[in-house]
Design an enzyme around this catalytic site. Structure first.
Site, PDB file in Angstrom:
ATOM      1  N   GLN A  78     -11.137  33.867 -14.914  1.00 54.71           N
ATOM      2  CA  GLN A  78     -10.887  35.298 -14.800  1.00 54.71           C
ATOM      3  C   GLN A  78     -12.204  36.052 -14.657  1.00 54.71           C
ATOM      4  O   GLN A  78     -12.822  36.441 -15.647  1.00 54.71           O
ATOM      5  CB  GLN A  78     -10.096  35.807 -16.012  1.00 54.71           C
ATOM      6  CG  GLN A  78      -9.632  37.216 -15.798  1.00 54.71           C
ATOM      7  CD  GLN A  78      -8.526  37.606 -16.750  1.00 54.71           C
ATOM      8  OE1 GLN A  78      -8.022  36.808 -17.521  1.00 54.71           O
ATOM      9  NE2 GLN A  78      -8.148  38.856 -16.686  1.00 54.71           N
ATOM     10  N   PHE A  79     -12.617  36.263 -13.410  1.00 55.83           N
ATOM     11  CA  PHE A  79     -13.882  36.940 -13.143  1.00 55.83           C
ATOM     12  C   PHE A  79     -13.894  38.366 -13.669  1.00 55.83           C
ATOM     13  O   PHE A  79     -14.943  38.926 -13.963  1.00 55.83           O
ATOM     14  CB  PHE A  79     -14.219  36.913 -11.639  1.00 55.83           C
ATOM     15  CG  PHE A  79     -13.400  37.836 -10.797  1.00 55.83           C
ATOM     16  CD1 PHE A  79     -13.844  39.116 -10.517  1.00 55.83           C
ATOM     17  CD2 PHE A  79     -12.174  37.422 -10.284  1.00 55.83           C
ATOM     18  CE1 PHE A  79     -13.092  39.978  -9.733  1.00 55.83           C
ATOM     19  CE2 PHE A  79     -11.418  38.265  -9.502  1.00 55.83           C
ATOM     20  CZ  PHE A  79     -11.868  39.557  -9.230  1.00 55.83           C
ATOM     21  N   THR A  80     -12.732  38.977 -13.848  1.00 55.14           N
ATOM     22  CA  THR A  80     -12.667  40.368 -14.299  1.00 55.14           C
ATOM     23  C   THR A  80     -13.159  40.540 -15.731  1.00 55.14           C
ATOM     24  O   THR A  80     -13.387  41.675 -16.170  1.00 55.14           O
ATOM     25  CB  THR A  80     -11.239  40.939 -14.169  1.00 55.14           C
ATOM     26  OG1 THR A  80     -10.354  40.164 -14.972  1.00 55.14           O
ATOM     27  CG2 THR A  80     -10.786  40.947 -12.718  1.00 55.14           C
TER      28      THR A  80
END
Length: 150
Positions: A78-80
């Protein structure tokens, strides 16, 4: 590396309407990777996750680790998690690694976590549009960032 760890009764990841992975009692680990993350970060984080005492013992006290309860782990990239919201209303993801750096680190993290857990961890699919379902048990949610070890 930044993680959000949720104690779950169950969790699953679906891609295009098909369940890719699912677990019962255990941990859902959302992970964000930065360019300066390393094998040392992976090793430290794996040790921390495997030994977190966030599962209830027979007295109802959070005193057991994922290993002690023989639980399962589902890891989702999850890059966010590296979103910066300091300016404007659109988050910036400049700190999140691009796939050429993130994918090998993500795969190594999953391999090392499997070794630490002594069983295969379930995963999402890096870069896919995933639907994550979970039943958060407690709720218990822990954030761990390898840049804040002290």
């Amino acid at each position: 590396m930044r993680t959000v760890i949720q104690r779950v009764s169950s969790a699953s990841v679906s891609i295009d309407g098909t369940i890719k992975s699912k677990i019962e009692k255990g941990l859902l680990v959302l992970i964000g990777i930065e360019d300066n993350d390393s094998i040392e970060d992976i090793n430290w984080l794996v040790n921390r996750i495997c030994n977190l005492r966030i599962f209830n013992d027979e007295k109802g006290v959070m005193n057991n680790s994922i290993i002690e309860i023989n639980g399962e782990i589902l890891v989702v990239s999850q890059f966010t998690l590296h979103a910066s919201t300091k300016k404007g209303n659109r988050p910036s993801y400049i700190r999140a690694s691009k796939p050429d750096i993130a994918i090998p680190l993500y795969n190594l993290f999953c391999e090392e976590l499997s070794l630490g857990l002594n069983k295969k961890v379930q995963t999402g699919e890096f870069g896919a549009d995933m639907k994550v379902e979970l039943i958060n048990d407690g709720p218990v949610t822990i954030i761990i960032d390898t840049k804040n070890k002290e």
